[in-house]
Motif scaffolding. Structure first.
Motif, mmCIF file in Angstrom:
data_model
loop_
_atom_site.group_PDB
_atom_site.id
_atom_site.type_symbol
_atom_site.label_atom_id
_atom_site.label_comp_id
_atom_site.label_asym_id
_atom_site.label_seq_id
_atom_site.Cartn_x
_atom_site.Cartn_y
_atom_site.Cartn_z
ATOM 1 N N SER A 161 0.701 -1.311 0.514
ATOM 2 C CA SER A 161 0.060 -0.331 0.013
ATOM 3 C C SER A 161 0.957 1.099 0.033
ATOM 4 O O SER A 161 0.261 1.901 -0.654
ATOM 5 N N TYR A 162 1.734 1.053 1.055
ATOM 6 C CA TYR A 162 2.815 2.640 0.807
ATOM 7 C C TYR A 162 4.015 2.442 0.284
ATOM 8 O O TYR A 162 4.353 3.334 -0.126
ATOM 9 N N GLU A 163 3.980 1.802 -0.078
ATOM 10 C CA GLU A 163 5.391 1.186 -1.724
ATOM 11 C C GLU A 163 4.877 1.932 -2.760
ATOM 12 O O GLU A 163 5.685 2.130 -3.200
ATOM 13 N N VAL A 164 3.635 2.126 -3.367
ATOM 14 C CA VAL A 164 3.496 2.435 -4.287
ATOM 15 C C VAL A 164 3.371 4.151 -4.323
ATOM 16 O O VAL A 164 3.950 5.015 -5.439
ATOM 17 N N SER A 165 2.723 4.843 -2.969
ATOM 18 C CA SER A 165 2.440 6.124 -2.652
ATOM 19 C C SER A 165 4.519 5.946 -2.913
ATOM 20 O O SER A 165 4.536 7.723 -3.445
ATOM 21 N N MET A 209 5.349 16.480 -0.654
ATOM 22 C CA MET A 209 5.527 15.137 -1.075
ATOM 23 C C MET A 209 6.533 14.778 -0.038
ATOM 24 O O MET A 209 6.313 13.827 0.179
ATOM 25 N N ALA A 210 6.472 16.224 0.477
ATOM 26 C CA ALA A 210 7.930 15.902 1.443
ATOM 27 C C ALA A 210 7.284 15.350 2.495
ATOM 28 O O ALA A 210 7.297 14.015 3.797
ATOM 29 N N VAL A 211 5.858 15.528 3.201
ATOM 30 C CA VAL A 211 4.802 15.257 4.181
ATOM 31 C C VAL A 211 4.110 14.054 3.911
ATOM 32 O O VAL A 211 4.862 12.895 4.554
ATOM 33 N N VAL A 212 4.209 13.234 3.018
ATOM 34 C CA VAL A 212 3.542 11.914 1.987
ATOM 35 C C VAL A 212 4.928 11.320 2.208
ATOM 36 O O VAL A 212 4.878 10.294 2.734
ATOM 37 N N GLN A 319 -8.215 2.022 8.238
ATOM 38 C CA GLN A 319 -8.155 3.491 8.288
ATOM 39 C C GLN A 319 -6.274 3.403 7.612
ATOM 40 O O GLN A 319 -5.934 4.439 7.074
ATOM 41 N N LEU A 320 -5.726 2.216 8.064
ATOM 42 C CA LEU A 320 -4.304 2.502 7.686
ATOM 43 C C LEU A 320 -4.645 2.447 6.055
ATOM 44 O O LEU A 320 -4.029 3.026 5.015
ATOM 45 N N MET A 321 -5.319 1.564 5.505
ATOM 46 C CA MET A 321 -5.543 1.072 3.790
ATOM 47 C C MET A 321 -6.559 2.464 3.231
ATOM 48 O O MET A 321 -5.865 3.005 2.605
ATOM 49 N N ARG A 322 -7.126 3.335 3.790
ATOM 50 C CA ARG A 322 -7.794 4.308 3.271
ATOM 51 C C ARG A 322 -7.024 5.574 2.754
ATOM 52 O O ARG A 322 -6.570 5.632 2.366
ATOM 53 N N LEU A 323 -5.868 6.018 4.268
ATOM 54 C CA LEU A 323 -4.785 6.321 4.018
ATOM 55 C C LEU A 323 -3.888 5.622 2.793
ATOM 56 O O LEU A 323 -3.440 7.217 2.099
ATOM 57 N N GLY A 324 -3.918 4.903 2.613
ATOM 58 C CA GLY A 324 -2.535 4.944 2.053
ATOM 59 C C GLY A 324 -3.297 4.953 -0.010
ATOM 60 O O GLY A 324 -2.840 5.161 -0.521
ATOM 61 N N LEU A 329 -2.210 8.197 -2.473
ATOM 62 C CA LEU A 329 -1.519 7.509 -3.640
ATOM 63 C C LEU A 329 -2.413 8.579 -4.747
ATOM 64 O O LEU A 329 -2.199 8.920 -5.763
ATOM 65 N N PRO A 330 -3.661 8.887 -4.829
ATOM 66 C CA PRO A 330 -4.031 10.327 -5.510
ATOM 67 C C PRO A 330 -3.179 11.026 -5.522
ATOM 68 O O PRO A 330 -3.653 11.755 -6.268
ATOM 69 N N LEU A 331 -3.412 11.383 -4.493
ATOM 70 C CA LEU A 331 -2.763 13.187 -4.325
ATOM 71 C C LEU A 331 -0.788 12.732 -4.814
ATOM 72 O O LEU A 331 -0.529 13.453 -5.134
ATOM 73 N N SER A 332 -0.454 12.232 -4.546
ATOM 74 C CA SER A 332 1.086 11.413 -5.116
ATOM 75 C C SER A 332 0.702 11.515 -6.805
ATOM 76 O O SER A 332 1.438 12.014 -7.174
#
Length: 352
Positions: A161-165, A209-212, A319-324, A329-332
């Motif tokens: 989930s977070y590797e993609v972002s 992007m630094a925050v993400v 919540q963890l999955m929704r955030l990722g 993902l859309p933001l990045s």
């Protein structure tokens, strides 16, 4: 260093081999010492936030507490569950620890102060750091216990989930820098904003992007509030439940080595790495060695990691999955498009 050994009469092969071994030791040994000290530092941070004293008995100011804990773990018996797959059970912590070390081969501490300055250093880090989850998955499966197995499933889903972002965030940095070489990425940040500020993080387009990346790096290392892999109220100790002695310690060493790595990457990719924060000749910033700037920035980010762990409650898994998937993902992706368009407009000259 290879040239120095050759000047002493060594053949090139032996000179290169000796220089490489010394370079590895110069990184690995201080890293192990740093892991011991940051565990102590983190416990002090938690204690200060909770108005407690923290470690203060073993050694002056409690500085030797981590070494006492390491000795205690070393002297304990390694217990392997009867129903476990013994080979995989023992190799899992070795994988976690080894992968945490090999990534440091391309981390630049200053210009030329890097073990291997390859052109695709960023891709190497992305590929090698992704292997760390295999240690968790193998440990969970080989333990033949339900809690470690649930932990392995969570780790796999969370890592993907977070590797993609993180991948899309790195694309933004590469677009601006025009290179995958970490030393070049740092040097391109000199005077990157208004000709004064050293660091892409000061750029309004890259600051989000630094925050993400900072938040995603916490999720990648399974830190609070994303420590669902080791949720003690649900999974006892996650994939480490059946481990003891040095096998358990290797997981801890690997975890904290990854935390230090993520602190270094936050500093290198967005905040100037080994560069001082300001490009001003009136202040003798550049007289201070680059590795001191890098370590100082890493300490700041580690403080943020510890601060978040001490204050932010754990997320639920949904919540963890929704955030990722629904936010990062859309933001990045959006910022990849925005940054690409901005660079096409300003550098290539489209629209002029």
């Amino acid at each position: 260093m290879t040239a120095a050994f050759e000047s002493w009469g060594m053949a090139y092969d032996w000179a290169w081999f000796s220089a490489t071994i010394i370079g590895i030791l110069l990184i690995a040994l201080p890293l192990m010492l740093a892991v011991a000290m940051i565990i102590y530092a983190e416990r002090k941070i938690w204690a200060a936030i909770a108005l407690r004293r923290g470690p203060n008995v073993v050694g002056p100011w409690g500085l030797l507490q981590s070494f006492a804990d390491g000795l205690k773990v070393f002297l304990k018996e390694t217990i392997i569950p009867t129903s476990a797959n013994k080979g995989l059970f023992l190799i899992a912590p070795i994988i976690t620890f080894t992968v945490a070390l090999i990534v440091w081969a391309v981390v630049p501490f200053d210009v030329g102060v890097v073990l291997t300055d390859i052109n695709v250093g960023l891709l190497y880090i992305l590929a090698a750091s992704s292997l760390g989850v295999y240690g968790v998955i193998i440990a969970g499966w080989a333990s033949n216990s339900k809690y470690p197995f649930f932990s392995a499933l969570r780790a796999a889903a969370q890592m993907v989930s977070y590797e993609v972002s993180i991948g899309f965030v790195l694309i933004c940095v590469v677009l601006y820098a025009g290179t995958f070489n970490l030393t070049e990425i740092v040097l391109k940040q000199e005077g990157a904003v208004l000709g004064i500020l050293n660091g892409y993080g000061f750029n309004p387009l890259l600051f989000p992007m630094a925050v993400v990346f900072l938040i995603s790096s916490m999720a990648e290392t399974f830190r609070t509030p994303f420590d669902l892999v080791e949720a003690e109220s649900e999974l006892v100790a996650g994939h480490q439940t059946e481990y003891s002695s040095m096998a358990f310690a290797l997981f801890w060493l690997g975890e904290y080595a990854n935390v230090i790595l993520m602190c270094a990457l936050n500093a290198i990719l967005f905040w100037g790495g080994f560069l001082p924060p300001l490009k001003i000749d009136l202040i003798p910033w550049f007289d201070i060695p680059g590795w001191i700037w890098l370590i100082g920035k890493m300490c700041f980010f580690f403080f943020v990691f510890g601060w978040v762990k001490a204050t932010v409650p754990r997320y639920r898994y949904d919540q963890l999955m929704r955030l990722g998937w629904k936010i990062f993902l859309p933001l990045s992706l959006l910022f990849v498009a925005l940054i690409s368009g901005w660079l096409m407009w300003t550098r290539v000259g489209i629209g002029q």
